[in-house]
Design a protein around this motif. Structure first.
Motif, PDB file in Angstrom:
ATOM      1  N   ARG A   4       0.831  -1.191   0.000  1.00 53.46           N
ATOM      2  CA  ARG A   4       0.000   0.000   0.000  1.00 53.46           C
ATOM      3  C   ARG A   4       0.865   1.240   0.000  1.00 53.46           C
ATOM      4  O   ARG A   4       1.624   1.459   0.944  1.00 53.46           O
ATOM      5  N   PRO A 121      -3.302   0.280  10.383  1.00 57.69           N
ATOM      6  CA  PRO A 121      -1.849   0.476  10.523  1.00 57.69           C
ATOM      7  C   PRO A 121      -1.432   1.604  11.460  1.00 57.69           C
ATOM      8  O   PRO A 121      -0.269   1.942  11.503  1.00 57.69           O
ATOM      9  N   ARG A 298      -2.355  -9.729  24.044  1.00 56.12           N
ATOM     10  CA  ARG A 298      -2.026 -10.420  22.786  1.00 56.12           C
ATOM     11  C   ARG A 298      -1.488 -11.825  23.073  1.00 56.12           C
ATOM     12  O   ARG A 298      -1.762 -12.776  22.354  1.00 56.12           O
ATOM     13  N   LEU A 303      -7.164  -9.907  23.839  1.00 55.75           N
ATOM     14  CA  LEU A 303      -7.114  -8.602  23.177  1.00 55.75           C
ATOM     15  C   LEU A 303      -8.451  -8.261  22.527  1.00 55.75           C
ATOM     16  O   LEU A 303      -8.900  -7.119  22.550  1.00 55.75           O
TER      17      LEU A 303
ATOM     18  N   LYS B  15      -0.829 -22.691  20.336  1.00 55.74           N
ATOM     19  CA  LYS B  15      -1.440 -21.622  21.122  1.00 55.74           C
ATOM     20  C   LYS B  15      -2.223 -22.219  22.285  1.00 55.74           C
ATOM     21  O   LYS B  15      -3.104 -23.060  22.092  1.00 55.74           O
ATOM     22  N   LYS B  86      -6.111 -15.145  13.603  1.00 58.74           N
ATOM     23  CA  LYS B  86      -5.746 -13.984  14.418  1.00 58.74           C
ATOM     24  C   LYS B  86      -4.240 -13.944  14.673  1.00 58.74           C
ATOM     25  O   LYS B  86      -3.671 -12.864  14.841  1.00 58.74           O
ATOM     26  N   ALA B  89      -2.923 -12.355  11.694  1.00 58.75           N
ATOM     27  CA  ALA B  89      -3.223 -10.922  11.658  1.00 58.75           C
ATOM     28  C   ALA B  89      -2.439 -10.127  12.690  1.00 58.75           C
ATOM     29  O   ALA B  89      -2.477  -8.900  12.684  1.00 58.75           O
ATOM     30  N   LEU B  91      -3.053 -10.266  15.911  1.00 54.91           N
ATOM     31  CA  LEU B  91      -3.898  -9.981  17.074  1.00 54.91           C
ATOM     32  C   LEU B  91      -3.630 -10.933  18.234  1.00 54.91           C
ATOM     33  O   LEU B  91      -4.074 -10.691  19.347  1.00 54.91           O
ATOM     34  N   LEU B  92      -2.958 -12.014  17.952  1.00 53.77           N
ATOM     35  CA  LEU B  92      -2.634 -12.997  18.977  1.00 53.77           C
ATOM     36  C   LEU B  92      -1.174 -13.395  18.819  1.00 53.77           C
ATOM     37  O   LEU B  92      -0.690 -13.525  17.688  1.00 53.77           O
ATOM     38  N   ALA B  93      -0.522 -13.585  19.939  1.00 53.13           N
ATOM     39  CA  ALA B  93       0.856 -14.086  19.879  1.00 53.13           C
ATOM     40  C   ALA B  93       0.812 -15.603  20.053  1.00 53.13           C
ATOM     41  O   ALA B  93       0.103 -16.096  20.930  1.00 53.13           O
ATOM     42  N   LEU B 106       6.380 -12.937  13.070  1.00 58.73           N
ATOM     43  CA  LEU B 106       5.105 -12.788  13.791  1.00 58.73           C
ATOM     44  C   LEU B 106       5.195 -11.789  14.942  1.00 58.73           C
ATOM     45  O   LEU B 106       4.188 -11.251  15.387  1.00 58.73           O
ATOM     46  N   HIS B 107       6.412 -11.554  15.424  1.00 56.06           N
ATOM     47  CA  HIS B 107       6.570 -10.604  16.536  1.00 56.06           C
ATOM     48  C   HIS B 107       6.433  -9.156  16.065  1.00 56.06           C
ATOM     49  O   HIS B 107       6.170  -8.275  16.870  1.00 56.06           O
ATOM     50  N   THR B 109       4.348  -7.071  14.884  1.00 54.96           N
ATOM     51  CA  THR B 109       2.910  -6.886  14.628  1.00 54.96           C
ATOM     52  C   THR B 109       2.604  -5.563  13.923  1.00 54.96           C
ATOM     53  O   THR B 109       1.683  -5.489  13.128  1.00 54.96           O
ATOM     54  N   ARG B 113       0.518  -5.475  10.542  1.00 56.12           N
ATOM     55  CA  ARG B 113      -0.769  -4.756  10.455  1.00 56.12           C
ATOM     56  C   ARG B 113      -0.874  -3.919   9.198  1.00 56.12           C
ATOM     57  O   ARG B 113      -1.950  -3.722   8.651  1.00 56.12           O
ATOM     58  N   ARG B 114       0.268  -3.415   8.739  1.00 50.76           N
ATOM     59  CA  ARG B 114       0.252  -2.584   7.542  1.00 50.76           C
ATOM     60  C   ARG B 114       0.094  -3.393   6.271  1.00 50.76           C
ATOM     61  O   ARG B 114      -0.101  -2.838   5.206  1.00 50.76           O
ATOM     62  N   ARG B 115       0.220  -4.703   6.395  1.00 52.92           N
ATOM     63  CA  ARG B 115       0.216  -5.533   5.191  1.00 52.92           C
ATOM     64  C   ARG B 115      -0.910  -6.559   5.164  1.00 52.92           C
ATOM     65  O   ARG B 115      -0.943  -7.418   4.288  1.00 52.92           O
ATOM     66  N   VAL B 116      -1.789  -6.452   6.115  1.00 56.05           N
ATOM     67  CA  VAL B 116      -2.869  -7.438   6.221  1.00 56.05           C
ATOM     68  C   VAL B 116      -4.218  -6.729   6.338  1.00 56.05           C
ATOM     69  O   VAL B 116      -4.352  -5.762   7.073  1.00 56.05           O
TER      70      VAL B 116
END
Lengths: 307, 357
Positions: A4, A121, A298, A303, B15, B86, B89, B91-93, B106-107, B109, B113-116
């Motif tokens: 983006r 973001p 998280r 969360l 998880k 999640k 995304a 939202l969950l570790a 995955l860490h 985040t 977030r900018r790419r999903v």
């Protein structure tokens, strides 16, 4: 695969990042205003609530004004209506900034919008600031409307020669109370307090501020140890400063609070320094705890509500 | 991330949820309330922090999803689908394992977030119901950093793509559930993120809009270079949409492959669809060739019952089933037999396990 372009960020580009965050805050403000506007009865209730609150204290003021005026002392003049109108207006201002972060985070969690906000973001802190745009939109007009009701209908008197300094104080009041609000909001995730009474808000607003800060009476009526305790919360300095600045019968000098008496500086300077110091401590602490809370949630899977 | 690198790469992801807190109902904590918070804050925190019944949501999940794929994560309720998505995304570790999403660990985040883009139909779907469809979509565009003009342009395009341009000024509260789902899909169409996660996007949609939404998923998103992960527990009509799928059962990837490969695991299974008037579950044992029976009474004056019976492919299977079924009373109104579809694979984990045996 295309990334983006509107969210690409190069390291060190502080201004574009800041501009984007500000644009996001503006989007929050517009959304909050539109939501408020969409419930038309809200607007009427908002005015009725202000009127009734001011009327209530006018009636109490009428009943006790002779005795109450004596208790105000020279520092706060002798007009109890002016005293109480400032108290009520600033108390609402403080209350929403302190309570809104937790209640708005909780609401977003339960209705699922938190998922959306945490997936966009922006910074994880932006929603918190975004929610506060509602408080600002709501509180600043309320401040003036309460003042106007008090002046026009109930005999309160104000002076406006120190208005700019007063506005500066409201910014400090907003920032310091928001710091406590963020600490309160962090408990939602950090302590997983998702229902019932949030302890930070209860302690500060429900207990200390209600009893000690001097919303309805000057702190001088309290026993000395409680006066010192009152000096631990921003409310006390907020009431003191705004009354001195806005009440035409009040004095800028003349120490009232124990801290003011202990320090050699003018009372308003003490108020400003105390609020500034609280802002410097509470805002970073609130951000730190809220960020920790998000990370903990998280990991724990708390969360977002829907799993 | 280069074009050849997977968009999602997960290795041995596990998880564990810490579990639910014990109820405070009837305890001193409840009766004393805030007073106790103040008096015995430390003790109260320790008590409320005690976790019980840890839940193992995912175990040793490994996946690679390639650029441009439409990848399905299928499974019954509680199989771990939403937990997995999640994690993708941010939202969950994960409790265990490692992985990369859109080229980022995955860490990371914030980068992920900018790419999903993530669309979920759970709860209120992230919509403010007092606002219009357009306001909701445009607000999200602004959150994603678009300028006012770009946000308006993209909002118009996205609402047109989901057929909501004419209803753009309606409050979300006034829209049907299906239209609300299209609003949130419009939100996903706003962005050109490398990865789009769609969590049960067609739940509750009528067949026309379900097909239309799946067409968007199949044609529009990959054509824009986006990889799609589609989570669903109703696999009907997904075979023509998915390039590959993973079937989850009890937090593990039970099967992975193209829809054709997955269905071929059931090549010795036939599915009987029957409609009866009246008729209870027969008291006697089912014939040995019956692998699963799903009985769904249909409310109404006709007192019809739908039966989906999965059987081993054997001669006279239908006759055996009819004899058994009629022993419970009622009369058969309609009978059809078909080859198994993707949905049959995870309708029952025991069935899938048996088929793979």
């Amino acid at each position: 695969m295309s990334a983006r372009p509107q969210v690409s960020r190069a390291k060190g580009q502080l201004w574009p990042t800041l501009r984007r965050e500000l644009a996001t805050l503006w989007a929050f403000a517009v959304r909050e205003y539109r939501m408020w506007q969409s419930y038309r009865v809200n607007q009427l209730m908002w005015l009725v609530n202000i009127f009734v609150t001011t009327l209530l204290f006018f009636l109490i003021g009428e009943m006790v004004k002779g005795q109450a005026a004596r208790l105000l002392g020279p520092a706060y003049g002798n007009n109890y209506m002016s005293f109480i109108v400032v108290g009520v207006a600033i108390n609402v201002f403080l209350y929403t900034n302190l309570a809104d972060p937790y209640t708005r985070i909780a609401r977003s969690y339960y209705n699922g919008t938190m998922d959306l906000l945490l997936l966009s973001p922006m910074s994880v802190f932006t929603p918190l600031f975004g929610f506060m745009t509602k408080s600002i939109l709501d509180d600043y007009p309320r401040l003036f409307v309460v003042g106007a009701f008090g002046m026009l209908l109930f005999g309160a008197a104000f002076r406006f020669q120190y208005s700019l300094i007063a506005i500066g104080f409201t910014v400090l009041i907003l920032a310091s109370s928001f710091g406590i609000g963020m600490i309160s909001a962090s408990s939602f995730y950090l302590l997983n307090i998702k229902r019932g009474t949030e302890p930070v808000r209860f302690l500060v607003q429900g207990l200390l501020a209600t009893l000690l800060a001097g919303t309805y009476y000057p702190v001088t009526v309290l026993p000395r140890p409680l006066q010192w305790l009152a000096c631990l919360i921003p409310h006390t300095y907020a009431f003191d400063a705004l009354r001195r600045l806005m009440d035409p019968g009040a004095e800028l000098g003349g120490a009232v609070l124990p801290v003011q008496q202990a320090l050699p500086w003018p009372p308003l300077l003490v108020d400003g320094l105390a609020l500034g110091l609280m802002t410097l401590i509470l805002v970073p602490l609130g951000l730190l705890l809220y960020g920790r809370g998000i990370e903990k949630a998280r990991r724990d899977g708390t969360l977002t509500r829907w799993q | 991330m280069t074009a050849s690198q997977p968009v999602v790469e997960l290795v041995d992801i596990g998880k564990t949820y810490p579990g639910t807190e014990p109820s405070l109902r009837g305890t001193k904590l409840e009766t004393l309330g805030p007073a106790l918070w103040l008096k015995k804050l430390g003790r109260a925190l320790r008590l409320t922090a005690v976790s019980e019944n840890a839940v193992q949501a995912l175990e040793e999940v490994s996946l690679r999803i390639h650029p441009g794929e439409v990848f399905g994560i299928l499974g019954a309720n509680g199989s771990g689908k939403t937990t997995l998505v999640k994690i993708m995304a941010g939202l969950l570790a994960p409790s265990r394992g490692s992985g990369r999403v859109a080229g980022w660990s995955l860490h990371r985040t914030a980068e992920i977030r900018r790419r999903v883009s993530y669309v979920s139909t759970t709860g209120w779907m992230g919509l403010e119901w007092a606002l219009t469809a357009e306001e909701n979509v445009r607000f999200f565009a602004r959150l994603c950093g678009m300028s006012g003009a770009l946000a308006k342009e993209r909002t118009d395009q996205a609402l047109a793509a989901v057929g909501l341009l004419a209803d753009r000024q309606k409050a979300v509260s006034a829209l049907s559930n299906g239209m609300r789902q299209r609003v949130i899909l419009a939100r996903a169409l706003l962005l050109r993120t490398p990865l789009v996660l769609l969590d049960e996007p067609t739940v509750g949609l009528d067949p026309v809009h379900r097909n239309e939404m799946l067409r968007l998923v199949r044609e529009v998103l990959p054509a824009r270079g986006q990889t799609v992960v589609l989570v669903d527990h109703q696999a009907d009509a997904l075979e023509g949409v998915l390039d590959r799928a993973a079937i989850l059962a009890e937090g593990r990837v039970e099967r992975l492959g193209t829809p054709g490969e997955l269905v071929s695991a059931l090549r010795q299974v036939r599915v009987l669809e029957l409609l009866t008037r009246g008729g209870d579950m027969p008291a006697g044992p089912a014939p040995a060739l019956v692998r699963q029976v799903v009985r769904t009474p249909r409310p109404g004056p006709l007192a019809l019952t739908h039966w989906r019976i999965r059987v081993s492919e054997q001669p006279h299977a239908l006759e055996s089933v009819l004899v058994w079924l009629l022993s419970g009373g009622g009369e058969v109104v309609q009978v059809s037999e078909r080859a198994p579809a993707l949905a049959d694979l995870f309708a029952s984990s025991s069935l899938a396990a048996e088929a793979g045996a």
